[in-house]
Design an enzyme around this catalytic site. Structure first.
Site, PDB file in Angstrom:
ATOM      1  N   LYS A 198       0.856  -1.100   0.205  1.00  0.00           N
ATOM      2  CA  LYS A 198      -0.135   0.116   0.586  1.00  0.00           C
ATOM      3  C   LYS A 198       0.833   1.440  -0.224  1.00  0.00           C
ATOM      4  O   LYS A 198       0.658   2.110  -0.939  1.00  0.00           O
ATOM      5  CB  LYS A 198      -0.972   0.294   0.946  1.00  0.00           C
ATOM      6  CG  LYS A 198      -1.943  -0.739   1.457  1.00  0.00           C
ATOM      7  CD  LYS A 198      -3.181  -0.853   2.606  1.00  0.00           C
ATOM      8  CE  LYS A 198      -1.945  -1.351   3.903  1.00  0.00           C
ATOM      9  NZ  LYS A 198      -1.734  -2.107   3.913  1.00  0.00           N
ATOM     10  N   ARG A 219     -10.550   1.307   9.607  1.00  0.00           N
ATOM     11  CA  ARG A 219      -9.934  -0.047  10.191  1.00  0.00           C
ATOM     12  C   ARG A 219     -10.926  -1.186  11.099  1.00  0.00           C
ATOM     13  O   ARG A 219     -10.848  -2.194  11.155  1.00  0.00           O
ATOM     14  CB  ARG A 219      -8.614  -0.023  11.499  1.00  0.00           C
ATOM     15  CG  ARG A 219      -7.922   0.447  11.006  1.00  0.00           C
ATOM     16  CD  ARG A 219      -6.614   1.108  11.857  1.00  0.00           C
ATOM     17  NE  ARG A 219      -5.453   0.820  12.209  1.00  0.00           N
ATOM     18  CZ  ARG A 219      -4.500   0.753  11.060  1.00  0.00           C
ATOM     19  NH1 ARG A 219      -4.900  -1.082  10.766  1.00  0.00           N
ATOM     20  NH2 ARG A 219      -3.199   0.818  10.414  1.00  0.00           N
ATOM     21  N   ARG A 231      12.614  -8.259   5.259  1.00  0.00           N
ATOM     22  CA  ARG A 231      13.516  -6.771   5.610  1.00  0.00           C
ATOM     23  C   ARG A 231      14.375  -6.354   6.561  1.00  0.00           C
ATOM     24  O   ARG A 231      14.498  -7.282   7.580  1.00  0.00           O
ATOM     25  CB  ARG A 231      12.187  -5.393   6.242  1.00  0.00           C
ATOM     26  CG  ARG A 231      12.672  -4.423   6.379  1.00  0.00           C
ATOM     27  CD  ARG A 231      11.126  -3.243   6.117  1.00  0.00           C
ATOM     28  NE  ARG A 231      11.175  -2.946   7.871  1.00  0.00           N
ATOM     29  CZ  ARG A 231      10.185  -2.838   8.091  1.00  0.00           C
ATOM     30  NH1 ARG A 231       9.918  -1.325   7.785  1.00  0.00           N
ATOM     31  NH2 ARG A 231       9.342  -2.700   9.634  1.00  0.00           N
ATOM     32  N   ARG A 266      14.497  -5.985  12.185  1.00  0.00           N
ATOM     33  CA  ARG A 266      13.612  -5.403  13.541  1.00  0.00           C
ATOM     34  C   ARG A 266      12.824  -6.455  14.496  1.00  0.00           C
ATOM     35  O   ARG A 266      12.268  -7.480  13.265  1.00  0.00           O
ATOM     36  CB  ARG A 266      13.303  -4.620  13.332  1.00  0.00           C
ATOM     37  CG  ARG A 266      14.307  -3.229  12.772  1.00  0.00           C
ATOM     38  CD  ARG A 266      13.133  -2.133  13.025  1.00  0.00           C
ATOM     39  NE  ARG A 266      12.210  -1.937  11.666  1.00  0.00           N
ATOM     40  CZ  ARG A 266      12.041  -0.157  11.448  1.00  0.00           C
ATOM     41  NH1 ARG A 266      12.797   0.492  11.630  1.00  0.00           N
ATOM     42  NH2 ARG A 266      11.018  -0.498  10.208  1.00  0.00           N
ATOM     43  N   ARG A 287       0.568  -9.794  13.092  1.00  0.00           N
ATOM     44  CA  ARG A 287       0.044  -8.712  12.107  1.00  0.00           C
ATOM     45  C   ARG A 287      -1.276  -8.801  11.987  1.00  0.00           C
ATOM     46  O   ARG A 287      -2.245  -8.468  11.458  1.00  0.00           O
ATOM     47  CB  ARG A 287       0.859  -8.068  12.096  1.00  0.00           C
ATOM     48  CG  ARG A 287       2.540  -7.337  12.709  1.00  0.00           C
ATOM     49  CD  ARG A 287       3.149  -6.161  11.625  1.00  0.00           C
ATOM     50  NE  ARG A 287       2.529  -5.516  11.317  1.00  0.00           N
ATOM     51  CZ  ARG A 287       3.125  -5.898  10.073  1.00  0.00           C
ATOM     52  NH1 ARG A 287       5.128  -5.518  10.082  1.00  0.00           N
ATOM     53  NH2 ARG A 287       2.324  -3.961   9.360  1.00  0.00           N
TER      54      ARG A 287
END
Length: 210
Positions: free
Chosen positions: A16, A87, A121, A154, A165
């Site tokens: 997004k 949301r 990542r 991270r 998530r």
């Protein structure tokens, strides 16, 4: 060229952010995210207090406050691409009362592909540059191309965190997807394509609406 009012929906890692930037540039519209809107208006007074009060207490900012902040952000925009709101269905209904959307695009990506994207990542602990072990690897493994610093994963990019998530997204936001789908307003985009192909499909959806 008219400035469209656009909403992007999709799970974490669906792309997004990348496509919002493309839309903002191509159509000269503002990229509005809930987080940015809250930070920019954290002292805005509402009937339920200011966002700062909740943020500093480590609490979720309640819907009525988020709604007012987003409404204020959209009022100042000729056109926009909205990311991170609504949301839940209550927020979607509030949004319908304050503006008319030209396109609601939903990026469809499998959970395993999302896990691959999210856990791959790597971030430079020195300069903060972002890389991806599969899609945008550094020239030398574990070393930042920009400054030579060490690349780290991270904590919020671990598989456990990534799956949580996605669970939260499915629990909360899939109802929003169904809300727009049942209203006949949803444009489904294959988010597993290359970023260039996703952008081509998304641009076609916007152009069709205009």
């Amino acid at each position: 060229m008219s400035q469209p009012k656009l909403l992007l929906l999709g799970p974490p890692g669906a792309g997004k952010g990348t496509q919002s930037a493309n839309l903002a540039d191509a159509y000269d519209v503002e990229h509005v995210t809930t987080g940015d809107a809250l930070r920019a208006n954290k002292d805005m007074e509402t009937e339920h207090g200011t966002p700062r009060e909740y943020m500093e207490a480590g609490e979720l900012v309640p819907d009525p406050v988020v709604n007012e902040i987003v409404e204020a952000a959209l009022q100042d925009a000729e056109g926009f691409v909205l990311d991170g709101y609504p949301r839940n269905v209550d927020q979607a209904e509030y949004l319908a009362d304050i503006t008319d959307l030209d396109v609601v695009a939903y990026f469809e990506v499998s959970d395993e592909e999302l896990i691959d994207r999210l856990t791959g990542r790597r971030v430079c602990e020195e300069c903060g540059a972002n890389f991806h072990v599969k899609y945008a690897p550094p020239a030398e493994e574990g070393v930042c191309d920009e400054c030579g610093g060490t690349l780290i994963q991270r904590e919020d990019d671990t598989e456990e965190t990534a799956r949580e998530r996605l669970r939260v997204f499915e629990e909360n936001t899939l109802d929003v997807v169904e809300y727009y789908d049942e209203a006949g307003e949803l444009a489904r985009i294959d988010g597993e394509q290359s970023p260039e192909d996703v952008w081509a499909d998304l641009r076609d959806a916007v152009e069709d609406s205009l």
